[in-house]
Design a protein around this motif. Sequence first.
Motif, PDB file in Angstrom:
ATOM      1  N   LYS A 101       0.842  -1.190   0.000  1.00 18.08           N
ATOM      2  CA  LYS A 101       0.000   0.000   0.000  1.00 18.08           C
ATOM      3  C   LYS A 101       0.883   1.248   0.000  1.00 18.08           C
ATOM      4  N   THR A 105      -0.940   6.586   2.095  1.00 19.24           N
ATOM      5  CA  THR A 105      -2.260   6.003   2.318  1.00 19.24           C
ATOM      6  C   THR A 105      -2.265   5.170   3.590  1.00 19.24           C
ATOM      7  N   GLU A 109      -4.513   5.528   7.077  1.00 12.42           N
ATOM      8  CA  GLU A 109      -5.359   4.445   7.589  1.00 12.42           C
ATOM      9  C   GLU A 109      -5.129   4.201   9.083  1.00 12.42           C
ATOM     10  N   SER A 113      -7.968   4.499  11.872  1.00  8.02           N
ATOM     11  CA  SER A 113      -8.242   3.410  12.805  1.00  8.02           C
ATOM     12  C   SER A 113      -8.305   3.917  14.237  1.00  8.02           C
ATOM     13  N   ASN A 157      -6.481  -6.587   2.605  1.00  8.45           N
ATOM     14  CA  ASN A 157      -6.532  -5.350   1.807  1.00  8.45           C
ATOM     15  C   ASN A 157      -6.512  -4.086   2.662  1.00  8.45           C
ATOM     16  N   TYR A 158      -7.150  -4.146   3.843  1.00 17.49           N
ATOM     17  CA  TYR A 158      -7.102  -3.034   4.804  1.00 17.49           C
ATOM     18  C   TYR A 158      -6.829  -3.633   6.187  1.00 17.49           C
ATOM     19  N   PRO A 161      -7.385  -0.988   9.479  1.00 18.96           N
ATOM     20  CA  PRO A 161      -8.771  -0.504   9.554  1.00 18.96           C
ATOM     21  C   PRO A 161      -9.779  -1.619   9.835  1.00 18.96           C
ATOM     22  N   ASN A 285      -6.966   1.780  -3.560  1.00 19.26           N
ATOM     23  CA  ASN A 285      -6.277   0.602  -3.021  1.00 19.26           C
ATOM     24  C   ASN A 285      -5.953  -0.422  -4.111  1.00 19.26           C
ATOM     25  N   CYS A 289     -10.708  -3.642  -3.074  1.00 19.06           N
ATOM     26  CA  CYS A 289     -11.698  -3.087  -2.153  1.00 19.06           C
ATOM     27  C   CYS A 289     -13.025  -3.788  -2.409  1.00 19.06           C
TER      28      CYS A 289
END
Length: 488
Positions: A101, A105, A109, A113, A157-158, A161, A285, A289
């Motif tokens: 990532k 970015t 994140e 969070s 992917n995240y 978060p 992303n 997503c």
Amino acid sequence: MVKVEVKYTKLFINNEWVDAVSKKTFPTINPHDETVIAEVAEGDKADVDIAVAAAKKAFHRYSPWRILDASGRGLLMLKLADLIESQAKYLAELETLDCGKPVKTAEEEFYYSATVLRYYAGKADKILGNTIPADGEVMSMTIKEPVGVCAQIIPWNYPIPMMSWKIAPALAAGCTIIVKPAEQTPLTALAVAALIKEAGFPPGVVNIIPGYGPTAGAALTHHPDVDKVAFTGSTEVGKIILGAASAVNLKRVTLELGGKSPLVVFNDADVEKAAQIAHGAAFANGGQCCCAGTRTYVQSGIYDQFVAKAAEIAAKRSVGNPFDDVEQGPQIDQDMYSKVLGYIEAGKAGGAKCVVGGDKLGDKGYYIKPTVFADVKDDMKIAKEEIFGPVQSILKFETFEEIVDRANDTNYGLGAGVITNDITLAMSFAKYVRAGSVWINIYDHVTSQTPFGGFKDSGIGRELGEDGINQYLETKTITLALPKVPQF
């Protein structure tokens, strides 16, 4: 490449760092150059059993966690949020190393969070029941109680978060937790575990077990002492988890799954602005997503103009080393890289017009050029299946009635968007589209306060907002007999 120190690679159980019982490890790979970053302890059933026992002990009615005031839980969560912000730069670099990532970015994140943790910290001492005017000579009331020991399975992917979406409401409710991070991205979850200990959470409240889905994940979803499972990932795996959650006991389940979200652009939209919103919806992303707006429906009056603008924006999208100032890094791993390239070839073979991109980028790392297809039809593979990569499909429509039916012609229902200056048209679309989130003249705007989840095959339950904490609470009804009313 920025040099990032990897501090934590062991399992985190009962506030201690331990090797896997089997002593096995697995490599976590840098998607930028395909090198091994570190060897991480590989948890499996034996480790899950130990972690669940620790979480169960921490949930006992006389444990330090259970006797802690609700406001005390909130204070610990606020301290954790502060610690995450204080380490945001390091954590972001670690995330970028592990999942590709862009580092700017990733840092955003971590700050995001922290806001999720603060939101639910504020709810910890505001979990309220009701008094009920029940029939009969009784007094009835409800109280809310934590659901218990929770397994939380996090996607790649995240990573943080999605971890915050799960641990924050669970902690506010008073639950205890075993987190299984994705095997592709275990490093930041372990780094946050160190901050959880530093914040002062009692042993056993949060445990982190890296490992694979068929071993560690399956052990969690089948464990008789796990009361709830929360999972974010693909619909296919979600269905497996739903079955596993009922195999031994009836676990509570929250599933946030896949999507194939429509973004509808009407003739009255500003083409430049609409194309920018649609670009972000499809390519954020790296397209990785669940609610990505990859089905871009454009009304016929502006279709050709929109396609040209979309291609222009995608062609300028910067892709490269995620530690540089770029918009897009590599895809997560070889499997997803090959899968996305396969979808691109299917789009070409199916008759869609590739107006930009359509190939890999470079010979090292999992890089793919941002790709835009025009003249896409609803029955094409790229219009029906979740690609999870930097691919935008642009389809033409004529009427409102037509587009609502076409937007809903999918097994998914996670997100949807509409771009128009006509508020009546926008609200009508929002009313009739079957999706858990609908964005008007914006896309993928998700905050701590807004519930998120899907219709149909996109999931069960909601995360974030008031709905998010309710997923971790049981309602108990208490009824008390009153003395019989004397007769006068």
